[in-house]
Motif scaffolding. Sequence first.
Motif, PDB file in Angstrom:
ATOM      1  N   ARG A   1      19.421  40.747  25.478  1.00  0.00           N
ATOM      2  CA  ARG A   1      20.248  41.016  26.653  1.00  0.00           C
ATOM      3  C   ARG A   1      19.931  39.956  27.698  1.00  0.00           C
ATOM      4  O   ARG A   1      18.756  39.630  27.922  1.00  0.00           O
ATOM      5  CB  ARG A   1      19.934  42.396  27.256  1.00  0.00           C
ATOM      6  N   PRO A   2      20.934  39.410  28.378  1.00  0.00           N
ATOM      7  CA  PRO A   2      20.691  38.386  29.390  1.00  0.00           C
ATOM      8  C   PRO A   2      19.708  38.820  30.482  1.00  0.00           C
ATOM      9  O   PRO A   2      18.956  38.000  31.010  1.00  0.00           O
ATOM     10  CB  PRO A   2      22.075  38.113  29.981  1.00  0.00           C
ATOM     11  N   GLU A   3      19.651  40.116  30.777  1.00  0.00           N
ATOM     12  CA  GLU A   3      18.740  40.595  31.815  1.00  0.00           C
ATOM     13  C   GLU A   3      17.271  40.458  31.413  1.00  0.00           C
ATOM     14  O   GLU A   3      16.380  40.555  32.267  1.00  0.00           O
ATOM     15  CB  GLU A   3      19.058  42.028  32.240  1.00  0.00           C
ATOM     16  N   TYR A   4      17.006  40.182  30.146  1.00  0.00           N
ATOM     17  CA  TYR A   4      15.628  39.955  29.708  1.00  0.00           C
ATOM     18  C   TYR A   4      15.037  38.703  30.360  1.00  0.00           C
ATOM     19  O   TYR A   4      13.818  38.615  30.526  1.00  0.00           O
ATOM     20  CB  TYR A   4      15.530  39.836  28.194  1.00  0.00           C
ATOM     21  N   CYS A   5      15.872  37.759  30.731  1.00  0.00           N
ATOM     22  CA  CYS A   5      15.374  36.552  31.407  1.00  0.00           C
ATOM     23  C   CYS A   5      14.638  36.931  32.686  1.00  0.00           C
ATOM     24  O   CYS A   5      13.511  36.475  32.916  1.00  0.00           O
ATOM     25  CB  CYS A   5      16.522  35.598  31.732  1.00  0.00           C
ATOM     26  N   GLU A   6      15.251  37.762  33.492  1.00  0.00           N
ATOM     27  CA  GLU A   6      14.635  38.179  34.752  1.00  0.00           C
ATOM     28  C   GLU A   6      13.395  39.018  34.501  1.00  0.00           C
ATOM     29  O   GLU A   6      12.388  38.880  35.194  1.00  0.00           O
ATOM     30  CB  GLU A   6      15.648  38.951  35.612  1.00  0.00           C
ATOM     31  N   ARG A   7      13.453  39.880  33.508  1.00  0.00           N
ATOM     32  CA  ARG A   7      12.298  40.744  33.206  1.00  0.00           C
ATOM     33  C   ARG A   7      11.099  39.910  32.765  1.00  0.00           C
ATOM     34  O   ARG A   7       9.967  40.194  33.156  1.00  0.00           O
ATOM     35  CB  ARG A   7      12.672  41.773  32.134  1.00  0.00           C
ATOM     36  N   VAL A   8      11.333  38.887  31.967  1.00  0.00           N
ATOM     37  CA  VAL A   8      10.251  37.998  31.527  1.00  0.00           C
ATOM     38  C   VAL A   8       9.591  37.351  32.742  1.00  0.00           C
ATOM     39  O   VAL A   8       8.357  37.282  32.828  1.00  0.00           O
ATOM     40  CB  VAL A   8      10.786  36.928  30.541  1.00  0.00           C
TER      41      VAL A   8
ATOM     42  N   THR B   1      10.612  37.008  17.298  1.00  0.00           N
ATOM     43  CA  THR B   1      11.990  37.168  17.760  1.00  0.00           C
ATOM     44  C   THR B   1      12.185  36.459  19.099  1.00  0.00           C
ATOM     45  O   THR B   1      13.277  35.950  19.383  1.00  0.00           O
ATOM     46  CB  THR B   1      12.363  38.651  17.859  1.00  0.00           C
ATOM     47  N   LEU B   2      11.133  36.393  19.915  1.00  0.00           N
ATOM     48  CA  LEU B   2      11.235  35.655  21.176  1.00  0.00           C
ATOM     49  C   LEU B   2      11.593  34.190  20.906  1.00  0.00           C
ATOM     50  O   LEU B   2      12.415  33.606  21.608  1.00  0.00           O
ATOM     51  CB  LEU B   2       9.925  35.724  21.961  1.00  0.00           C
ATOM     52  N   TYR B   3      10.976  33.599  19.879  1.00  0.00           N
ATOM     53  CA  TYR B   3      11.281  32.213  19.513  1.00  0.00           C
ATOM     54  C   TYR B   3      12.736  32.085  19.054  1.00  0.00           C
ATOM     55  O   TYR B   3      13.420  31.127  19.410  1.00  0.00           O
ATOM     56  CB  TYR B   3      10.350  31.717  18.399  1.00  0.00           C
ATOM     57  N   ASP B   4      13.184  33.061  18.272  1.00  0.00           N
ATOM     58  CA  ASP B   4      14.578  33.046  17.798  1.00  0.00           C
ATOM     59  C   ASP B   4      15.544  33.136  18.968  1.00  0.00           C
ATOM     60  O   ASP B   4      16.543  32.412  19.021  1.00  0.00           O
ATOM     61  CB  ASP B   4      14.841  34.205  16.829  1.00  0.00           C
ATOM     62  N   TRP B   5      15.257  34.041  19.906  1.00  0.00           N
ATOM     63  CA  TRP B   5      16.126  34.179  21.074  1.00  0.00           C
ATOM     64  C   TRP B   5      16.127  32.902  21.904  1.00  0.00           C
ATOM     65  O   TRP B   5      17.169  32.497  22.406  1.00  0.00           O
ATOM     66  CB  TRP B   5      15.683  35.349  21.932  1.00  0.00           C
ATOM     67  N   ALA B   6      14.970  32.288  22.051  1.00  0.00           N
ATOM     68  CA  ALA B   6      14.892  31.040  22.823  1.00  0.00           C
ATOM     69  C   ALA B   6      15.726  29.945  22.164  1.00  0.00           C
ATOM     70  O   ALA B   6      16.369  29.150  22.845  1.00  0.00           O
ATOM     71  CB  ALA B   6      13.445  30.599  22.972  1.00  0.00           C
ATOM     72  N   ALA B   7      15.727  29.911  20.835  1.00  0.00           N
ATOM     73  CA  ALA B   7      16.510  28.907  20.109  1.00  0.00           C
ATOM     74  C   ALA B   7      18.009  29.164  20.229  1.00  0.00           C
ATOM     75  O   ALA B   7      18.808  28.230  20.207  1.00  0.00           O
ATOM     76  CB  ALA B   7      16.093  28.879  18.645  1.00  0.00           C
ATOM     77  N   SER B   8      18.383  30.427  20.373  1.00  0.00           N
ATOM     78  CA  SER B   8      19.798  30.801  20.412  1.00  0.00           C
ATOM     79  C   SER B   8      20.386  30.923  21.814  1.00  0.00           C
ATOM     80  O   SER B   8      21.609  30.895  21.971  1.00  0.00           O
ATOM     81  CB  SER B   8      19.995  32.153  19.712  1.00  0.00           C
ATOM     82  N   HIS B   9      19.523  31.103  22.807  1.00  0.00           N
ATOM     83  CA  HIS B   9      19.993  31.366  24.171  1.00  0.00           C
ATOM     84  C   HIS B   9      19.260  30.444  25.136  1.00  0.00           C
ATOM     85  O   HIS B   9      18.094  30.676  25.463  1.00  0.00           O
ATOM     86  CB  HIS B   9      19.752  32.823  24.559  1.00  0.00           C
TER      87      HIS B   9
END
Length: 80
Positions: free
Chosen positions: A18-25, A48-56
């Motif tokens: 979810r895009p809101e995970y950026c702010e939560r991180v 999965t964090l690495y996968d999300w970083a690669a995709s978003h």
Amino acid sequence: MTEEAPKKRPVGRPSKYRPEYCERVLEMAAEGCSWAEYAAEFGIDRTTLYDWAASHEEFSTALTRAKALEQAWWEREARL
């Protein structure tokens, strides 16, 4: 008359990203949290964090900024 090709179904489970995970991180990093803690917060495996970083790209940027926030928190704690 031509037959319509069957619709393809997506493979695998839908992403929990979810895009809101950026702010939560960033919030968590400001408290000195680690990648393992982010993963636990989101209910995912750390890889999965690495996968999300690669995709978003926005998530990749947030993780980069988070690293500096984490380090700054720990350095302040060490001085106390």
